[in-house]
Motif scaffolding. Structure first.
Motif, mmCIF file in Angstrom:
data_model
loop_
_atom_site.group_PDB
_atom_site.id
_atom_site.type_symbol
_atom_site.label_atom_id
_atom_site.label_comp_id
_atom_site.label_asym_id
_atom_site.label_seq_id
_atom_site.Cartn_x
_atom_site.Cartn_y
_atom_site.Cartn_z
ATOM 1 N N GLU A 168 40.667 31.261 70.693
ATOM 2 C CA GLU A 168 41.177 32.271 71.612
ATOM 3 C C GLU A 168 41.640 33.531 70.885
ATOM 4 O O GLU A 168 41.570 34.641 71.418
ATOM 5 C CB GLU A 168 42.333 31.695 72.434
ATOM 6 C CG GLU A 168 41.939 30.614 73.422
ATOM 7 C CD GLU A 168 41.927 29.231 72.785
ATOM 8 O OE1 GLU A 168 42.045 29.150 71.543
ATOM 9 O OE2 GLU A 168 41.786 28.237 73.520
ATOM 10 N N GLY A 169 42.121 33.361 69.645
ATOM 11 C CA GLY A 169 42.624 34.502 68.894
ATOM 12 C C GLY A 169 41.582 35.563 68.607
ATOM 13 O O GLY A 169 41.926 36.708 68.301
ATOM 14 N N GLN A 170 40.297 35.200 68.722
ATOM 15 C CA GLN A 170 39.253 36.194 68.474
ATOM 16 C C GLN A 170 39.306 37.321 69.509
ATOM 17 O O GLN A 170 38.916 38.466 69.212
ATOM 18 C CB GLN A 170 37.875 35.532 68.488
ATOM 19 C CG GLN A 170 37.434 34.980 69.824
ATOM 20 C CD GLN A 170 36.183 34.115 69.708
ATOM 21 O OE1 GLN A 170 35.850 33.623 68.645
ATOM 22 N NE2 GLN A 170 35.490 33.949 70.816
ATOM 23 N N ILE A 171 39.790 37.030 70.689
ATOM 24 C CA ILE A 171 39.915 38.060 71.722
ATOM 25 C C ILE A 171 40.980 39.067 71.315
ATOM 26 O O ILE A 171 40.794 40.282 71.445
ATOM 27 C CB ILE A 171 40.261 37.421 73.081
ATOM 28 C CG1 ILE A 171 39.212 36.378 73.464
ATOM 29 C CG2 ILE A 171 40.352 38.490 74.173
ATOM 30 C CD1 ILE A 171 39.594 35.547 74.663
ATOM 31 N N ASN A 172 42.101 38.566 70.803
ATOM 32 C CA ASN A 172 43.164 39.464 70.336
ATOM 33 C C ASN A 172 42.677 40.321 69.174
ATOM 34 O O ASN A 172 42.973 41.521 69.109
ATOM 35 C CB ASN A 172 44.382 38.653 69.902
ATOM 36 C CG ASN A 172 44.880 37.709 70.977
ATOM 37 O OD1 ASN A 172 44.808 36.498 70.813
ATOM 38 N ND2 ASN A 172 45.347 38.245 72.091
ATOM 39 N N LEU A 173 41.928 39.712 68.259
ATOM 40 C CA LEU A 173 41.400 40.473 67.120
ATOM 41 C C LEU A 173 40.457 41.571 67.592
ATOM 42 O O LEU A 173 40.510 42.705 67.107
ATOM 43 C CB LEU A 173 40.676 39.530 66.153
ATOM 44 C CG LEU A 173 41.573 38.574 65.355
ATOM 45 C CD1 LEU A 173 40.731 37.528 64.641
ATOM 46 C CD2 LEU A 173 42.430 39.336 64.358
ATOM 47 N N ALA A 174 39.582 41.241 68.550
ATOM 48 C CA ALA A 174 38.649 42.242 69.073
ATOM 49 C C ALA A 174 39.400 43.380 69.748
ATOM 50 O O ALA A 174 39.030 44.560 69.615
ATOM 51 C CB ALA A 174 37.674 41.585 70.046
ATOM 52 N N HIS A 175 40.455 43.054 70.471
ATOM 53 C CA HIS A 175 41.310 44.055 71.131
ATOM 54 C C HIS A 175 41.821 45.059 70.096
ATOM 55 O O HIS A 175 41.711 46.287 70.272
ATOM 56 C CB HIS A 175 42.460 43.320 71.819
ATOM 57 C CG HIS A 175 43.446 44.199 72.513
ATOM 58 N ND1 HIS A 175 44.362 43.706 73.402
ATOM 59 C CD2 HIS A 175 43.685 45.532 72.447
ATOM 60 C CE1 HIS A 175 45.120 44.696 73.857
ATOM 61 N NE2 HIS A 175 44.732 45.813 73.288
ATOM 62 N N ALA A 176 42.384 44.532 69.013
ATOM 63 C CA ALA A 176 42.951 45.412 67.984
ATOM 64 C C ALA A 176 41.880 46.217 67.274
ATOM 65 O O ALA A 176 42.086 47.397 66.956
ATOM 66 C CB ALA A 176 43.742 44.574 66.973
ATOM 67 N N VAL A 177 40.720 45.598 67.016
ATOM 68 C CA VAL A 177 39.630 46.293 66.322
ATOM 69 C C VAL A 177 39.146 47.479 67.145
ATOM 70 O O VAL A 177 38.938 48.584 66.625
ATOM 71 C CB VAL A 177 38.477 45.322 66.020
ATOM 72 C CG1 VAL A 177 37.211 46.083 65.620
ATOM 73 C CG2 VAL A 177 38.877 44.357 64.911
#
Length: 434
Positions: free
Chosen positions: A321-330
């Motif tokens: 799920e954390g990949q969504i947060n990473l994509a948000h920040a990127v």
């Protein structure tokens, strides 16, 4: 539900490798060394006959269910598992009633394990309170979410909170190696190449259960497990990526430079490559936090807020799920206006300090709170800015050696443009030029 390790059920239905390899003693547990040493709460619970209650908080696959089972197995207590996803108040009360009945009739205690306890609502958590309060059961709640936000205070205050850490690559490798040779695992029936083992470790992402599931899937396809076999079994291509080699540095460099160049698509590509190759998501998040100040800075101050929030989210929930947060920040970082004025400012200031441009702190700025400071003239003549219009007053702040040095030179990009205008006026006023 009674213990998953009921012998009759084990004989009737072949169990998954992850279940078969679940440790049965504390000494078999891999990882979580901070919880398993002498004198730790878990050791005391195993060595003591007294019931107690605790919460196990940590990412998926770090051993929460395993530790609960080990406690029941070693202490010969009944193990009853309830999933908060499907159970209701009626199920909780029934489990507690059965535990009280067993305790009264045989004296045998029960470990009541509630998986994903954060999913219980207040009424369901309230139903656990009498059992915890009166110690009718040894209650163990597992959660991947911060219990201070998801668990009611009365229940949390009556329990110990133990935090589990993500398993390291070496931990996962040890789990897999033992599964290959153990008579409870593959029993040597399959050979795993070093490259395949490394790939399984990367795919696991610190999740022991996932690593064993992938190993079992590969073993169903071939006795000689290669990277190609793992990729086919898991339906994930082996990404050529060595976290200690050139690929690691090349990909993270391209990732940062793509964000700096405002190409969100390219940045997301490199993010995906790192995630699929098993890069530590916390490492990625740290790089984003650095980027937010180094390359965006005051051009969009909210970028750092997003980056820090992402780092906290990744630490809290992990992958996938954390990949969504990473994509948000990127995406935020890539599309934000850019400024390197912050990193240049601190670089210039540190450069001067290293060259010896230090000087004495002006007397009126020195600490005047301790006895004797006034006799030394410390703080004398200091003008309190809040007493003046606009919160500004002309006085010397920097040591004489660097009084005319300029470190922060803002750009006119994004939100830094009005900052640049304000800073120019303030600087002119303080230096006596305006």
């Amino acid at each position: 539900m009674e213990s998953l390790f009921d012998s009759a059920a084990e004989e009737a239905t072949p169990q998954p490798l992850a279940v078969r390899m679940r440790p049965r003693t504390l000494d078999e547990v891999i990882g979580q060394r901070h919880l398993l040493g002498p004198g730790t709460p878990l050791r005391r619970l195993v060595e003591s006959e007294a019931p107690m209650s605790l919460f196990l908080w940590g990412p998926p696959g770090t051993g929460k269910t395993t530790l609960a089972y080990v406690v029941s197995n070693v202490t010969k207590r009944r193990f009853v598992e309830i999933s908060a996803v499907s159970a209701g108040v009626k199920d909780v009360r029934a489990a507690i009633d059965n535990a009280r009945r067993e305790l009264g009739m045989t004296g045998r205690q029960t470990v009541l394990f509630v998986d994903e306890v954060h999913r219980f609502n207040k009424a369901q958590q309230d139903a656990l309170l009498p059992a915890v309060e009166n110690r009718w059961v040894t209650f163990i709640g597992a959660t991947t979410e911060n219990p201070f936000f998801s668990v009611i205070s009365p229940l949390l205050s009556r329990s110990l909170l133990l935090t589990l850490e993500s398993l390291t690559d070496d931990d996962i490798r040890a789990v897999l190696t033992r599964a290959v040779t153990s008579d409870r695992g593959l029993d040597g029936r399959a050979a795993v190449s070093d490259e395949a083992l490394d790939h399984l470790v990367r795919l696991a992402g610190g999740d022991a259960r996932r690593s064993l599931t992938y190993l079992e899937a590969a073993a169903l396809l071939a006795d000689d497990i290669t990277v190609e076999v793992v990729a086919k079994a898991v339906d994930k291509a082996a990404v050529r990526y060595d976290r200690q080699g050139d690929q690691h540095y090349d990909v993270i460099s391209a990732f940062i430079k793509s964000m700096r160049g405002s190409d969100a698509d390219a940045a997301l590509h490199y993010l995906a490559r790192m995630i699929e190759a098993g890069e530590d998501p916390r490492f990625i998040a740290r790089r984003i936090v650095i980027f937010a100040s180094e390359d965006v800075g005051m051009a969009d101050p909210t970028c750092l807020q997003t980056a820090v929030a992402t780092a906290q989210a990744v630490q809290l929930i992990g992958l996938p799920e954390g990949q969504i947060n990473l994509a948000h920040a990127v995406i935020h970082c890539a599309l934000a206006p850019k400024s390197n004025a912050v990193v240049k400012a601190i670089g210039a200031a540190i450069g001067d300090v290293r060259q010896g441009l230090i000087g004495q702190v002006p007397g009126h700025l020195r600490d005047a709170h301790y006895p004797g400071a006034a006799k030394l003239g410390h703080g004398e003549g200091y003008k309190y800015p809040h007493d003046y219009d606009h919160g500004l007053v002309r006085q010397e702040y920097a040591p004489e050696q660097v009084r005319q040095r300029r470190y922060y030179e803002p750009t006119t990009h994004g939100a830094e443009a009005p900052v640049a205008e304000r800073w120019a006026k303030i600087r002119d006023f303080l230096r006596g030029d305006g």
